[in-house]
Scaffold this motif. Structure first.
Motif, PDB file in Angstrom:
ATOM      1  N   CYS A 228      43.961  46.185  26.569  1.00 30.12           N
ATOM      2  CA  CYS A 228      44.283  44.962  27.306  1.00 30.12           C
ATOM      3  C   CYS A 228      42.986  44.268  27.689  1.00 30.12           C
ATOM      4  N   GLY A 229      43.115  43.013  28.086  1.00 27.82           N
ATOM      5  CA  GLY A 229      42.024  42.327  28.753  1.00 27.82           C
ATOM      6  C   GLY A 229      42.126  42.665  30.225  1.00 27.82           C
ATOM      7  N   ALA A 230      41.356  43.636  30.689  1.00 30.31           N
ATOM      8  CA  ALA A 230      41.580  44.222  32.020  1.00 30.31           C
ATOM      9  C   ALA A 230      41.479  43.212  33.148  1.00 30.31           C
ATOM     10  N   SER A 231      40.581  42.240  33.026  1.00 30.76           N
ATOM     11  CA  SER A 231      40.364  41.315  34.138  1.00 30.76           C
ATOM     12  C   SER A 231      41.496  40.304  34.308  1.00 30.76           C
ATOM     13  N   ASN A 232      42.416  40.237  33.331  1.00 29.52           N
ATOM     14  CA  ASN A 232      43.553  39.320  33.478  1.00 29.52           C
ATOM     15  C   ASN A 232      44.370  39.630  34.729  1.00 29.52           C
ATOM     16  N   ILE A 233      44.425  40.904  35.112  1.00 27.85           N
ATOM     17  CA  ILE A 233      45.260  41.308  36.247  1.00 27.85           C
ATOM     18  C   ILE A 233      44.822  40.613  37.533  1.00 27.85           C
ATOM     19  N   SER A 234      43.536  40.298  37.653  1.00 25.19           N
ATOM     20  CA  SER A 234      43.005  39.752  38.906  1.00 25.19           C
ATOM     21  C   SER A 234      42.698  38.266  38.829  1.00 25.19           C
ATOM     22  N   PHE A 235      43.092  37.620  37.754  1.00 29.77           N
ATOM     23  CA  PHE A 235      42.730  36.212  37.545  1.00 29.77           C
ATOM     24  C   PHE A 235      43.151  35.353  38.740  1.00 29.77           C
ATOM     25  N   GLY A 236      42.206  34.538  39.234  1.00 28.71           N
ATOM     26  CA  GLY A 236      42.479  33.600  40.317  1.00 28.71           C
ATOM     27  C   GLY A 236      42.400  34.179  41.711  1.00 28.71           C
ATOM     28  N   LEU A 237      42.052  35.458  41.820  1.00 28.09           N
ATOM     29  CA  LEU A 237      42.031  36.111  43.133  1.00 28.09           C
ATOM     30  C   LEU A 237      40.605  36.388  43.584  1.00 28.09           C
ATOM     31  N   PRO A 238      40.384  36.486  44.906  1.00 25.96           N
ATOM     32  CA  PRO A 238      39.059  36.860  45.412  1.00 25.96           C
ATOM     33  C   PRO A 238      38.792  38.347  45.202  1.00 25.96           C
ATOM     34  N   HIS A 239      37.549  38.714  45.198  1.00 32.26           N
ATOM     35  CA  HIS A 239      37.102  40.105  45.033  1.00 32.26           C
ATOM     36  C   HIS A 239      37.831  40.760  43.859  1.00 32.26           C
ATOM     37  N   ARG A 240      37.732  40.121  42.720  1.00 35.55           N
ATOM     38  CA  ARG A 240      38.480  40.544  41.533  1.00 35.55           C
ATOM     39  C   ARG A 240      38.141  41.960  41.098  1.00 35.55           C
ATOM     40  N   HIS A 241      36.871  42.358  41.271  1.00 33.69           N
ATOM     41  CA  HIS A 241      36.451  43.649  40.730  1.00 33.69           C
ATOM     42  C   HIS A 241      37.096  44.816  41.474  1.00 33.69           C
ATOM     43  N   ILE A 252      45.428  53.894  33.178  1.00 33.18           N
ATOM     44  CA  ILE A 252      45.079  55.126  32.471  1.00 33.18           C
ATOM     45  C   ILE A 252      46.123  56.203  32.761  1.00 33.18           C
ATOM     46  N   GLY A 253      46.539  56.305  33.996  1.00 32.26           N
ATOM     47  CA  GLY A 253      47.564  57.272  34.355  1.00 32.26           C
ATOM     48  C   GLY A 253      48.886  57.010  33.653  1.00 32.26           C
ATOM     49  N   ALA A 254      49.170  55.728  33.374  1.00 32.18           N
ATOM     50  CA  ALA A 254      50.403  55.367  32.665  1.00 32.18           C
ATOM     51  C   ALA A 254      50.297  55.607  31.167  1.00 32.18           C
ATOM     52  N   GLY A 255      49.073  55.822  30.666  1.00 31.07           N
ATOM     53  CA  GLY A 255      48.888  56.110  29.249  1.00 31.07           C
ATOM     54  C   GLY A 255      48.049  55.118  28.481  1.00 31.07           C
ATOM     55  N   MET A 256      47.497  54.104  29.155  1.00 31.53           N
ATOM     56  CA  MET A 256      46.638  53.161  28.438  1.00 31.53           C
ATOM     57  C   MET A 256      45.371  53.877  27.986  1.00 31.53           C
ATOM     58  N   THR A 257      44.931  53.575  26.761  1.00 30.06           N
ATOM     59  CA  THR A 257      43.834  54.350  26.183  1.00 30.06           C
ATOM     60  C   THR A 257      42.540  53.561  25.976  1.00 30.06           C
ATOM     61  N   SER A 258      42.566  52.247  26.190  1.00 26.64           N
ATOM     62  CA  SER A 258      41.338  51.455  26.061  1.00 26.64           C
ATOM     63  C   SER A 258      41.523  50.133  26.784  1.00 26.64           C
ATOM     64  N   ALA A 259      40.410  49.429  27.010  1.00 22.87           N
ATOM     65  CA  ALA A 259      40.488  48.087  27.586  1.00 22.87           C
ATOM     66  C   ALA A 259      39.263  47.294  27.165  1.00 22.87           C
ATOM     67  N   ILE A 260      39.465  46.001  26.964  1.00 19.69           N
ATOM     68  CA  ILE A 260      38.361  45.074  26.735  1.00 19.69           C
ATOM     69  C   ILE A 260      37.957  44.555  28.105  1.00 19.69           C
ATOM     70  N   MET A 261      36.735  44.845  28.521  1.00 25.45           N
ATOM     71  CA  MET A 261      36.336  44.637  29.906  1.00 25.45           C
ATOM     72  C   MET A 261      34.824  44.488  30.005  1.00 25.45           C
ATOM     73  N   ASN A 262      34.359  44.201  31.219  1.00 27.40           N
ATOM     74  CA  ASN A 262      32.931  44.077  31.469  1.00 27.40           C
ATOM     75  C   ASN A 262      32.398  45.413  31.984  1.00 27.40           C
ATOM     76  N   PRO A 263      31.635  46.153  31.170  1.00 29.28           N
ATOM     77  CA  PRO A 263      31.150  47.463  31.607  1.00 29.28           C
ATOM     78  C   PRO A 263      29.947  47.402  32.542  1.00 29.28           C
ATOM     79  N   VAL A 264      29.459  46.195  32.811  1.00 34.56           N
ATOM     80  CA  VAL A 264      28.268  46.063  33.653  1.00 34.56           C
ATOM     81  C   VAL A 264      28.660  45.999  35.134  1.00 34.56           C
ATOM     82  N   ARG A 265      29.913  46.205  35.455  1.00 36.80           N
ATOM     83  CA  ARG A 265      30.415  46.238  36.826  1.00 36.80           C
ATOM     84  C   ARG A 265      30.542  47.687  37.270  1.00 36.80           C
ATOM     85  N   ALA A 266      29.708  48.116  38.195  1.00 40.64           N
ATOM     86  CA  ALA A 266      29.653  49.516  38.587  1.00 40.64           C
ATOM     87  C   ALA A 266      30.978  50.012  39.159  1.00 40.64           C
TER      88      ALA A 266
END
Length: 330
Positions: A228-241, A252-266
């Motif tokens: 998935c595009g992981a950041s879509n879940i927080s689109f338009g909201l403050p403190h998205r990370h 991940i607990g539900a079974g998702m195995t990968s995501a397209i995301m920004n890995p530079v966010r600690a």
């Protein structure tokens, strides 16, 4: 268990239910990044090169490469630059050739232009992930033959010519259709990675619940890996990370195995490393311990990217991957 195998020239990454969560770095994408698009138009690849190195140092196991740049200045003098079919294929080739000289991770070739997808496949060493195919018949007939010809896995996005449905049952049906059509081309289900489409929770309160339920169905009923595009879940909201960091372990607990995301966010990478440990995808917590040292360096004043790069250069970068397997290319 389903395993989707990706390869660079020297490294293999496996996406699977019993594997560490696969982080696909999203930053090599000029869409919405005017400065990057302007650099690419001028033939300047310095930001792309920096982003490639930084994302891998921070833990990206695969890099998404998107060539959707708009060449505004060139369009003024040459109308061909208004045509994505003219712009994207050569740009995709150039991006891939440059990135492959810098990093050794597999790539995800990302374009809506079939010509750019094939140009990327020609340039790419190993076995990349193709991003993407949707449920429209025209798109299926254009992309699935490429998937078969080059023997690569593909991202299947759960929308069709009716658009993106808010009904998760409809999105599941579209995903099932794509998996079945892929089988008609001789493409196995383990080479189809489904994107069930994450909706913004700020616009749809049930968005998180929907995607978790969809991922479980895709795993249990179709046996496919997911992304998935992981950041879509927080689109338009403050403190998205913070929202992303909560969403990822739940997915991940539900079974998702990968995501397209920004890995530079600690905070998001910390959540994934912890989830891998808790899911028993990090033997004896070795990767968590190595990652904790990076966090300690951040607490000492370094940026996450600086600390990660230092750990990588010292041999401390994690992520389970093996040596190169057979390419299996047609």
């Amino acid at each position: 268990m389903t395993r989707t195998v990706l390869e660079s020239k020297t490294k293999t990454v496996t996406i699977g239910f019993d594997e560490p969560f696969c982080v696909i770095g999203e930053r090599i994408n000029p869409t919405g990044r005017k400065k990057l698009a302007a650099e690419l138009e001028a033939g300047d690849f310095s930001t792309v090169e920096r982003d490639a190195l930084e994302q891998v140092a921070c833990g990206a196991m695969v890099l998404d490469v998107n060539s959707g740049a708009v060449f505004t200045n060139k369009m003024a003098s040459d109308p061909r630059y208004a045509d994505n079919n003219f712009v994207e294929p050569p740009l995709m080739r150039e991006l891939i050739l440059r990135i492959q000289t810098l990093v050794d991770v597999p790539l995800c070739i990302d374009s809506s232009v079939p010509g750019a997808l094939e140009e990327g496949l020609r340039a790419c060493e190993g076995r990349p992930l193709l991003n993407s195919v949707t449920g429209e018949e025209e798109r299926l007939e254009l992309v699935l033959p490429l998937v078969k010809k080059y023997n690569v896995p593909v991202v299947a996005i759960s929308n069709d010519d009716t658009g993106i449905s808010q009904d998760p049952d409809v999105r599941f049906a579209v995903a099932k259709k794509i998996v079945e059509r892929a089988a008609d081309f001789g493409i196995p289900a383990h080479d189809v990675v489904v994107d069930p489409l994450v909706m913004p929770v700020g616009a749809m309160a049930s968005a998180g619940q929907q995607v978790f339920a969809l991922v479980r169905r895709l795993r249990d009923e179709l046996g496919v890996n997911t992304t998935c595009g992981a950041s879509n879940i927080s689109f338009g909201l403050p403190h998205r990370h913070g929202i992303n960091a909560a969403f990822l372990p739940m997915a991940i607990g539900a079974g998702m195995t990968s995501a397209i995301m920004n890995p530079v966010r600690a905070v998001e990478m910390e959540a994934i490393r912890a989830a891998n440990f808790l899911m028993n995808h990090d033997a004896n917590g070795g990767e968590w311990i190595r990652f904790a040292r990076v966090l300690e360096a951040v607490e000492g004043g370094k940026t996450f990217a600086e600390a990660s790069a230092e750990a990588a250069s010292a041999g401390g970068r994690g992520g389970r991957s093996g040596g190169r397997a057979g390419r299996g290319r047609a």
